[in-house]
Design a protein around this motif. Structure first.
Motif, mmCIF file in Angstrom:
data_model
loop_
_atom_site.group_PDB
_atom_site.id
_atom_site.type_symbol
_atom_site.label_atom_id
_atom_site.label_comp_id
_atom_site.label_asym_id
_atom_site.label_seq_id
_atom_site.Cartn_x
_atom_site.Cartn_y
_atom_site.Cartn_z
ATOM 1 N N GLN A 1 -15.082 58.517 -13.571
ATOM 2 C CA GLN A 1 -13.891 59.201 -13.071
ATOM 3 C C GLN A 1 -14.324 60.353 -12.169
ATOM 4 O O GLN A 1 -15.360 60.983 -12.388
ATOM 5 C CB GLN A 1 -13.031 59.732 -14.226
ATOM 6 C CG GLN A 1 -13.717 60.728 -15.126
ATOM 7 C CD GLN A 1 -12.809 61.204 -16.238
ATOM 8 O OE1 GLN A 1 -13.249 61.469 -17.326
ATOM 9 N NE2 GLN A 1 -11.539 61.307 -15.947
ATOM 10 N N CYS A 2 -13.478 60.601 -11.166
ATOM 11 C CA CYS A 2 -13.797 61.654 -10.210
ATOM 12 C C CYS A 2 -13.474 63.016 -10.812
ATOM 13 O O CYS A 2 -12.760 63.127 -11.813
ATOM 14 C CB CYS A 2 -13.036 61.433 -8.902
ATOM 15 S SG CYS A 2 -11.257 61.628 -9.047
ATOM 16 N N LYS A 3 -13.975 64.068 -10.168
ATOM 17 C CA LYS A 3 -13.822 65.419 -10.689
ATOM 18 C C LYS A 3 -12.361 65.851 -10.682
ATOM 19 O O LYS A 3 -11.888 66.509 -11.612
ATOM 20 C CB LYS A 3 -14.677 66.384 -9.865
ATOM 21 C CG LYS A 3 -14.733 67.803 -10.443
ATOM 22 C CD LYS A 3 -15.621 68.706 -9.601
ATOM 23 C CE LYS A 3 -17.070 68.216 -9.620
ATOM 24 N NZ LYS A 3 -17.970 69.138 -8.883
ATOM 25 N N ALA A 4 -11.626 65.499 -9.607
ATOM 26 C CA ALA A 4 -10.226 65.927 -9.504
ATOM 27 C C ALA A 4 -9.389 65.339 -10.634
ATOM 28 O O ALA A 4 -8.601 66.046 -11.280
ATOM 29 C CB ALA A 4 -9.657 65.521 -8.143
ATOM 30 N N CYS A 5 -9.526 64.056 -10.891
ATOM 31 C CA CYS A 5 -8.750 63.423 -11.967
ATOM 32 C C CYS A 5 -9.152 63.972 -13.326
ATOM 33 O O CYS A 5 -8.314 64.157 -14.223
ATOM 34 C CB CYS A 5 -8.944 61.909 -11.933
ATOM 35 S SG CYS A 5 -8.210 61.108 -10.494
ATOM 36 N N LYS A 6 -10.438 64.270 -13.496
ATOM 37 C CA LYS A 6 -10.910 64.793 -14.775
ATOM 38 C C LYS A 6 -10.321 66.154 -15.059
ATOM 39 O O LYS A 6 -9.872 66.444 -16.168
ATOM 40 C CB LYS A 6 -12.436 64.857 -14.752
ATOM 41 C CG LYS A 6 -13.057 65.345 -16.059
ATOM 42 C CD LYS A 6 -14.574 65.304 -15.987
ATOM 43 C CE LYS A 6 -15.190 65.769 -17.304
ATOM 44 N NZ LYS A 6 -16.670 65.749 -17.243
ATOM 45 N N HIS A 7 -10.287 67.032 -14.054
ATOM 46 C CA HIS A 7 -9.752 68.377 -14.250
ATOM 47 C C HIS A 7 -8.243 68.376 -14.457
ATOM 48 O O HIS A 7 -7.711 69.233 -15.167
ATOM 49 C CB HIS A 7 -10.117 69.256 -13.050
ATOM 50 C CG HIS A 7 -11.565 69.675 -13.060
ATOM 51 N ND1 HIS A 7 -12.144 70.355 -12.022
ATOM 52 C CD2 HIS A 7 -12.543 69.492 -13.986
ATOM 53 C CE1 HIS A 7 -13.428 70.587 -12.300
ATOM 54 N NE2 HIS A 7 -13.688 70.067 -13.499
ATOM 55 N N LEU A 8 -7.548 67.450 -13.818
ATOM 56 C CA LEU A 8 -6.088 67.445 -13.903
ATOM 57 C C LEU A 8 -5.571 66.562 -15.033
ATOM 58 O O LEU A 8 -4.362 66.474 -15.244
ATOM 59 C CB LEU A 8 -5.497 66.960 -12.575
ATOM 60 C CG LEU A 8 -5.711 67.896 -11.376
ATOM 61 C CD1 LEU A 8 -5.211 67.245 -10.112
ATOM 62 C CD2 LEU A 8 -5.012 69.228 -11.596
#
Length: 652
Positions: free
Chosen positions: A44-51
């Motif tokens: 998973q990408c960083k943006a999806c992980k943080h959100l």
């Protein structure tokens, strides 16, 4: 001019190259939908992980459908807003741990933040949009019944304030439904439910009330009907088994997801058909005081209503196949199983009675005469209901307690209506005939008028006529005694007559229904039907007698006082229509009037007790007219026709 032109020509490819951007085709579909740059992280990408979003590198189903892409985009926006709201709440709780907030402090909202806010939220394993969510695990049915509270918790741990709770979170549950007709997918619905751990703020002391605040209740409900001039209605008339009605009551009905469409159909389409007179007398009472509280607290009652809903759905929409029949039988069997279990345990008598009466009475509003699914006859259910009524001592409550508090038990009122008119279906005496006789002598109410539209005194007399009918059928009385009792009951009917000028159309000047006038008109219809019923008991009486023809004609003319059509009350006078129609001749104006009212009802004339009554009358007329043509002059009784056809109809 050649120099600058050449320079411009040389510079243009460079500028075009600077504007060109090679878009990534390997980023996750969530970032591509948001039009955000994706770092294409593994798993998973960083943006999806943080959100806390679901990171999808494999092409999802919603990508190829524009409408589903819009819905997915809105879902992602809501998740991002809640994520940022949670982060901000946690930041405020940390920064304000020892000091109370200032007076100018305002609560954070989803509109306060932008996507530039730092992301510190870890992905929630509970959300189906999170990367760690296990999609193969079954969802609990409880998820579909949560009602989120949109409020914020207190923020401070100061001794003067509420302690700060743990960080709130939310769980989104996506439900997809696919409808199949003959194994062909026809419709697909998708909904998202949210469970929130936000807690409402502590209750504040109520504002002081002033006399002016009560002007609504005093001026409208207590002083009368400003439109019709009739005296006000008692909005707290019945003693409901669920306690006193509450205006703010909200039902939380828990059903399996596969049964949710049946429940929605029952509430939206069937509920309004069950108690039309009660709705006129006390608007919304059938829904808020009778049906919804029972659906919430009584599983047996719930299965009964779901079965009735499936029957109505099958007949009105022409559904065929095993699925709809299985739904009917599944909930019907569940109702019987729950009833037997409760009876064996000898507990929850009120709930058992409530469900049993529902199984009997609700069937009168749905289904076609040709329905052939196996079912227990209504009178078998009513025998169990009778025993429960006696065990709960409801007749005693009606006779003795009702004189003082004027709140008849609702279940006893409904049971009385079924008992009196159901006895005429079977040629028996009503089970509680002695109770009705005592109530008639004391002049007290049973709530029959408020529930079904016909005055109590008239229903008590119909009970007496049913007892006389049963006595005649058992040959327990001589013809002379029979005629004497018929004459006595005829005089009792005379005492209930009202002046003709009191019978007018039940509409106010604004076009609204006037409940009191509607009850007078319906009582007049039941009175004429009772006279026809009583005269049919005279030895050697015939439908061709001048007195009988006159009574049927009077009845037909009086039908103009009852509103017709889908929003009318023809379905509330099924029993009078049956009694008058069974004594009508081939030349009677009644038959033309009934055809006209059927046309006004439209497809509704084919369902419920009204449709069954029409089917029975058609068979009675067919046999009766054939006997007249043959010159035999034989009377064809509608009960004999029901027995010949094997019909166990409850036409009330």
């Amino acid at each position: 001019m050649a120099g600058p032109k050449t320079a411009s020509t040389k510079a243009s490819p460079t500028k075009a190259a600077a504007k060109m951007h090679r878009r990534s085709r390997s980023g996750c579909f969530t970032c591509r939908l948001r039009r955000k740059k994706c770092d294409e992280g593994k798993n998973q990408c960083k943006a999806c992980k943080h959100l806390g979003l679901k990171c999808e590198y494999k092409r999802p189903m919603w990508w190829s459908n524009n409408e589903q892409r819009k819905q997915q985009k809105e879902t992602i926006k809501n998740i991002i807003k809640r994520t940022k709201l949670t982060e901000k709440t946690a930041q405020i709780g940390t920064s304000c741990a020892g000091t109370p907030p200032g007076l100018s402090h305002s609560l954070p909202t989803s509109a306060t933040y932008s996507e530039a806010t730092a992301h510190t939220r870890a992905p929630s394993i509970e959300s189906q949009h999170s990367p760690g969510y296990e999609f193969n695990q079954p969802l609990s049915h409880d998820y579909y019944d949560y009602h989120p509270h949109i409020a914020s918790p207190p923020y401070d741990t100061n001794a003067h304030y509420q302690p700060f709770p743990s960080t709130p979170y939310e769980v989104d549950i996506k439900t997809e439904r696919q409808m199949f007709v003959n194994d062909i997918p026809t419709r697909r619905d998708s909904t998202i439910s949210t469970f929130s751990t936000y807690q409402p703020p502590p209750p504040q002391p109520p504002l002081p009330s002033f006399p002016e605040d009560d002007w609504i209740n005093e001026n409208i409900y207590n002083t009368g009907d400003m439109f019709s001039g009739e005296e006000g209605l008692d909005l707290d008339f019945f003693d409901f088994s669920h306690g006193n009605p509450q205006a703010s009551q909200q039902a939380l009905i828990q059903v399996d997801d596969c049964d949710r469409p049946l429940l929605d159909h029952f509430i939206d389409n069937v509920l309004r058909l069950i108690f039309p007179i009660l709705e006129v007398n006390q608007h919304g009472s059938a829904r808020s005081d009778v049906i919804l509280p029972a659906l919430e607290s009584n599983r047996c009652y719930l299965h009964c209503c779901l079965s009735v809903s499936a029957i109505h759905l099958k007949s009105t929409r022409g559904l065929q196949g095993e699925q709809i029949d299985n739904d009917i039988l599944r909930h019907r069997c569940a109702t019987i199983t729950e009833l037997c279990g409760a009876l064996n345990n000898d507990s929850n008598h009120l709930q058992i009675l409530e469900a049993t009466l529902g199984m009997i009475f609700f069937q009168c509003s749905v289904g076609r005469p040709s329905d052939a699914l196996p079912d227990v006859p209504w009178h078998a259910h009513f025998e169990a209901a009778t025993s429960l009524v006696r065990k709960l001592e409801l007749p005693h409550a009606m006779v003795h307690d009702n004189n003082a508090r004027m709140h008849p038990p609702f279940n006893m009122t409904l049971a009385s209506w079924i008992d009196i008119l159901g006895a005429t279906m079977l040629g028996r005496s009503p089970q509680f005939a002695d109770t009705y006789r005592e109530k008639n002598q004391s002049g007290s109410t049973s709530g029959l008028c408020e529930l079904m539209g016909c005055e109590d005194s008239m229903m008590y007399l119909i009970s007496e006529i049913a007892c006389l009918d049963a006595l005649k059928s058992s040959n327990g009385i001589s013809d002379i005694q029979l005629c004497q009792l018929i004459e006595s009951l005829g005089k009792s009917l005379d005492t209930t007559e009202v002046p003709p000028e009191m019978l007018t159309l039940p509409y106010s000047s604004t076009g609204a229904i006037r409940p009191r006038q509607l009850s007078r008109n319906m009582t007049a219809i039941f009175r004429l039907a009772a006279r026809i019923y009583l005269c049919s008991l005279v030895p050697r009486a015939s439908k061709g007698d001048p007195s009988m023809i006159s009574l049927v004609d009077r009845f037909t003319r009086s039908l103009s006082l009852i509103p017709h059509g889908p929003d009318g009350f023809d379905r509330s006078i099924v029993w009078p229509l049956l009694i008058a129609g069974s004594q009508s001749t081939s030349r009677s104006i009644f038959r033309q009037e009934l055809v006209a009212r059927m046309a006004s009802l439209g497809e509704h004339a084919e369902f419920g007790s009204f449709g069954r009554m029409v089917r029975l009358l058609q068979e009675v007329w067919c046999q009766s007219d054939e006997a007249d043509r043959a010159g035999s002059g034989q009377n064809v009784h509608w009960r004999d026709v029901m027995q010949q056809k094997g019909w166990d109809f409850l036409l009330i």
